[in-house]
Design an enzyme around this catalytic site. Structure first.
Site, PDB file in Angstrom:
ATOM      1  N   TYR A   1      -5.816  -1.286  -1.285  1.00  0.00           N
ATOM      2  CA  TYR A   1      -4.358  -1.343  -1.420  1.00  0.00           C
ATOM      3  C   TYR A   1      -3.759  -2.250  -0.350  1.00  0.00           C
ATOM      4  O   TYR A   1      -2.964  -3.150  -0.655  1.00  0.00           O
ATOM      5  CB  TYR A   1      -3.780   0.062  -1.306  1.00  0.00           C
ATOM      6  CG  TYR A   1      -2.273   0.118  -1.383  1.00  0.00           C
ATOM      7  CD1 TYR A   1      -1.617   0.002  -2.603  1.00  0.00           C
ATOM      8  CD2 TYR A   1      -1.506   0.289  -0.233  1.00  0.00           C
ATOM      9  CE1 TYR A   1      -0.232   0.065  -2.682  1.00  0.00           C
ATOM     10  CE2 TYR A   1      -0.123   0.353  -0.306  1.00  0.00           C
ATOM     11  CZ  TYR A   1       0.507   0.245  -1.523  1.00  0.00           C
ATOM     12  OH  TYR A   1       1.883   0.291  -1.592  1.00  0.00           O
TER      13      TYR A   1
ATOM     14  N   SER B   1       4.438  -4.020   1.162  1.00  0.00           N
ATOM     15  CA  SER B   1       4.377  -2.725   1.841  1.00  0.00           C
ATOM     16  C   SER B   1       4.045  -2.956   3.304  1.00  0.00           C
ATOM     17  O   SER B   1       3.370  -3.939   3.651  1.00  0.00           O
ATOM     18  CB  SER B   1       3.294  -1.837   1.218  1.00  0.00           C
ATOM     19  OG  SER B   1       3.047  -0.690   2.009  1.00  0.00           O
TER      20      SER B   1
END
Length: 257
Positions: free
Chosen positions: A157, A144
């Site tokens: 995350y 990501s």
């Protein structure tokens, strides 16, 4: 076989295939002629995916929890026994929960690292030796742009995604010439049940089908990074180049509005 001389239509293994990008990508690969081994924890969702008309009988469910290494290895062995060698592994399974710093949660940090990072590590550990023995294959790791730099409320995350990017870079550098191609996917915001947890406006938000289409367009080349949408991810790449003083000032200005 050289990594640049592949044919479409082999066996692709997709984790996190029961929803979001993984579901859309599994359908797209099947429509492109691939035989798809679809993995996720939810067997019912995988069965429904395999039964969709657009799957054309090419999607085969292999339920597995990516945090369980022995079962991941068993799933990969079962896929290759039943369908043939895995030519492309798309390690896409992941989880996300925002975490404010003042509510620091060690259990959440551990959970996201186990799913997002170790889940990929388990997949690589099961697939890579087989591909190296054949001197052919590719592994795509879904990370990501959140792994580019630390972002507010995304510490656990983002850390897991930064670890994936670093892992992919290390493996890519070492495996050049082995016949196995390591690639990383760095999407921006994609509308899924995970990003629905965000309580802020997400710039350049894509739906899962648009994200899968971006991956499919780049699936056959050997570029290290697949990233999209381009304007947004270019901005995120620029942030990586900013000195810390400027970066933290910019983040503070954006989040204090």
């Amino acid at each position: 076989m050289d990594s640049g001389s592949r044919a479409v239509g082999g066996v692709a293994w997709v984790t996190g295939a029961s929803s979001g990008i993984g579901e859309a990508l599994s359908l797209g690969l099947a429509q492109a002629g691939w035989t798809v081994a679809a993995s996720a924890r939810r067997a019912d969702r995988l069965a429904a995916l395999a039964g969709r008309p657009e799957a054309a009988g090419r999607i085969h469910p292999f339920p597995v929890d990516v945090t369980d290494e022995p079962r991941v290895r068993a799933a990969v062995a079962a896929i290759e026994d039943r369908l043939g060698p895995i030519e492309a592994a798309v390690l896409n399974a992941g989880d996300y929960t925002p975490m404010p710093a003042r509510e620091f949660d060690t259990a959440l940090c551990r959970h996201l690292m186990e799913v997002n990072y170790l889940g990929v590590v388990h997949g690589i550990g099961a697939v890579l030796p087989r591909q190296l023995s054949r001197r052919a294959g590719r592994i795509l790791i879904n990370a990501s742009v959140a792994g580019y730099r630390g972002l507010p409320r995304a510490a656990p995350y983002g850390a897991s995604k930064a670890a994936l990017i670093n892992l992919a870079e290390s493996l890519r550098a070492e495996l050049q010439g082995s016949g196995v191609c390591i690639r990383v996917i760095n999407p921006g915001f994609v509308r899924t049940p995970l990003t629905d947890k965000n309580d802020f406006a997400m710039p350049a938000l894509l739906d899962p089908q648009a994200a899968a289409d971006e991956i499919l367009r780049a699936f056959e080349d050997d570029r290290f990074e697949i990233t999209f949408p381009r304007r947004f991810t270019f901005f995120m790449k620029l942030l990586r180049c900013l000195p810390y003083r400027w970066y933290f000032a910019l983040v503070r200005a954006r989040t204090e509005r």
